[in-house]
Enzyme design. Sequence first.
Site, mmCIF file in Angstrom:
data_model
loop_
_atom_site.group_PDB
_atom_site.id
_atom_site.type_symbol
_atom_site.label_atom_id
_atom_site.label_comp_id
_atom_site.label_asym_id
_atom_site.label_seq_id
_atom_site.Cartn_x
_atom_site.Cartn_y
_atom_site.Cartn_z
ATOM 1 N N ASP A 179 0.832 -1.206 0.000
ATOM 2 C CA ASP A 179 0.000 0.000 0.000
ATOM 3 C C ASP A 179 0.869 1.260 0.000
ATOM 4 O O ASP A 179 1.988 1.237 0.497
ATOM 5 C CB ASP A 179 -0.898 -0.037 1.249
ATOM 6 C CG ASP A 179 -2.066 0.931 1.121
ATOM 7 O OD1 ASP A 179 -2.308 1.443 0.010
ATOM 8 O OD2 ASP A 179 -2.725 1.174 2.139
ATOM 9 N N GLY A 180 0.308 2.337 -0.551
ATOM 10 C CA GLY A 180 0.952 3.644 -0.438
ATOM 11 C C GLY A 180 1.660 4.134 -1.685
ATOM 12 O O GLY A 180 2.345 5.164 -1.642
ATOM 13 N N HIS A 238 3.138 3.620 -8.734
ATOM 14 C CA HIS A 238 2.971 2.193 -9.047
ATOM 15 C C HIS A 238 4.233 1.651 -9.731
ATOM 16 O O HIS A 238 4.644 0.520 -9.490
ATOM 17 C CB HIS A 238 1.751 1.982 -9.950
ATOM 18 C CG HIS A 238 0.450 2.336 -9.273
ATOM 19 N ND1 HIS A 238 0.146 1.912 -8.004
ATOM 20 C CD2 HIS A 238 -0.615 3.077 -9.683
ATOM 21 C CE1 HIS A 238 -1.050 2.374 -7.667
ATOM 22 N NE2 HIS A 238 -1.526 3.080 -8.662
ATOM 23 N N SER A 247 -7.061 -5.332 -6.395
ATOM 24 C CA SER A 247 -8.224 -5.870 -5.677
ATOM 25 C C SER A 247 -9.482 -5.783 -6.539
ATOM 26 O O SER A 247 -9.516 -5.056 -7.540
ATOM 27 C CB SER A 247 -8.436 -5.087 -4.380
ATOM 28 O OG SER A 247 -8.918 -3.799 -4.681
ATOM 29 N N ASN A 267 -10.360 -2.299 -6.903
ATOM 30 C CA ASN A 267 -9.500 -1.432 -7.733
ATOM 31 C C ASN A 267 -10.078 -1.187 -9.130
ATOM 32 O O ASN A 267 -9.695 -0.217 -9.795
ATOM 33 C CB ASN A 267 -8.086 -2.007 -7.864
ATOM 34 C CG ASN A 267 -7.258 -1.865 -6.599
ATOM 35 O OD1 ASN A 267 -6.306 -2.601 -6.374
ATOM 36 N ND2 ASN A 267 -7.607 -0.911 -5.747
ATOM 37 N N ARG A 305 1.884 -5.254 5.855
ATOM 38 C CA ARG A 305 1.140 -4.193 5.183
ATOM 39 C C ARG A 305 1.897 -2.892 5.354
ATOM 40 O O ARG A 305 2.209 -2.489 6.477
ATOM 41 C CB ARG A 305 -0.279 -4.033 5.730
ATOM 42 C CG ARG A 305 -0.994 -2.890 5.012
ATOM 43 C CD ARG A 305 -2.450 -2.777 5.297
ATOM 44 N NE ARG A 305 -3.021 -1.792 4.371
ATOM 45 C CZ ARG A 305 -4.263 -1.751 3.979
ATOM 46 N NH1 ARG A 305 -5.120 -2.636 4.431
ATOM 47 N NH2 ARG A 305 -4.693 -0.815 3.144
ATOM 48 N N GLU A 342 0.860 -14.004 11.579
ATOM 49 C CA GLU A 342 1.406 -12.843 12.277
ATOM 50 C C GLU A 342 1.277 -11.649 11.324
ATOM 51 O O GLU A 342 1.441 -11.810 10.108
ATOM 52 C CB GLU A 342 2.884 -13.065 12.615
ATOM 53 C CG GLU A 342 3.127 -14.158 13.621
ATOM 54 C CD GLU A 342 2.493 -13.852 14.975
ATOM 55 O OE1 GLU A 342 2.468 -12.678 15.378
ATOM 56 O OE2 GLU A 342 2.020 -14.810 15.618
#
Length: 249
Positions: free
Chosen positions: A16-17, A33, A61, A64, A184, A203
Amino acid sequence: MTKSIQIPQHIAIIMDGNGRWAEKRFLPRIAGHRQGAKNVRMVVQACRRLGVDYLTLFAFSTENWKRPRKEVDALLKLLIGFLADEMPEMLTNGIRFNVIGDLDMFPARVRSALIEGMERTAHLKDMVLTLALSYGGRDEIVRAVRHLVEKVQEGALPLEEIDESVLADFLDTRNMPDPDLLIRTSGEQRISNFLLWQLAYSEIFFTEVTWPEFDEQQFQRALEEYGRRQRRFGLTQAQILAGNDGGGR
Ligand code: FPP
């Protein structure tokens, strides 16, 4: 990167980001991207070197598709370019390319490039690189349930035989172990419809760093943090010490 830490068998990443990284630099989102795609290369190479067996990346996703057409087209182009550029490395390094998600949603030329990538690498066994594309965890479960109900209706699957492992066999991730570690990037602390079933015991490592800035050092930090966690799968510490693995989950 050192090898003295405990290496997860399966790492999943929500990258992400990219947009925020670009906007902060007054660049178009697609520049983020593009930078993100470079980082995909870095993380694939690092995982292969460390002996990670499965790397699963959330690259596009189901939601998206609602982004501006220009961004969607650019992302698809980037994806196809990535696959073509990386194919020689994947073949040399024994990396099998895999896709999860609803491939039917893609334009035919993208779909056939993805299928060709999977076919060309199907025999490779050193690592599996899975891209989640047009993927949503709820969508995956709905597709699995539809398929499973079809089998029950045909009389091929007795209702009383359905258990967790049977349902898991209808998911896109059949034949893959569940992720040990989910990473993430970019500050958000949620799962966002990624691998809803499979992340049950994983985790989770959240970092503020955006995906384009997530470098080898950051990756090493995530692995070190993972090494410090004690995975108990619902058991007590005494049971873990006694060697009861909780049925392998
Ligand atoms: C999230 O950033 C990232 C995506 C929606 C796409 C991920 C794609 C890549 C890393 C590049 C292409 C992938 C491959 C495998 C070549 P965002 O756009 O949601 O960022 P924002 O939250 O800052 O807007």
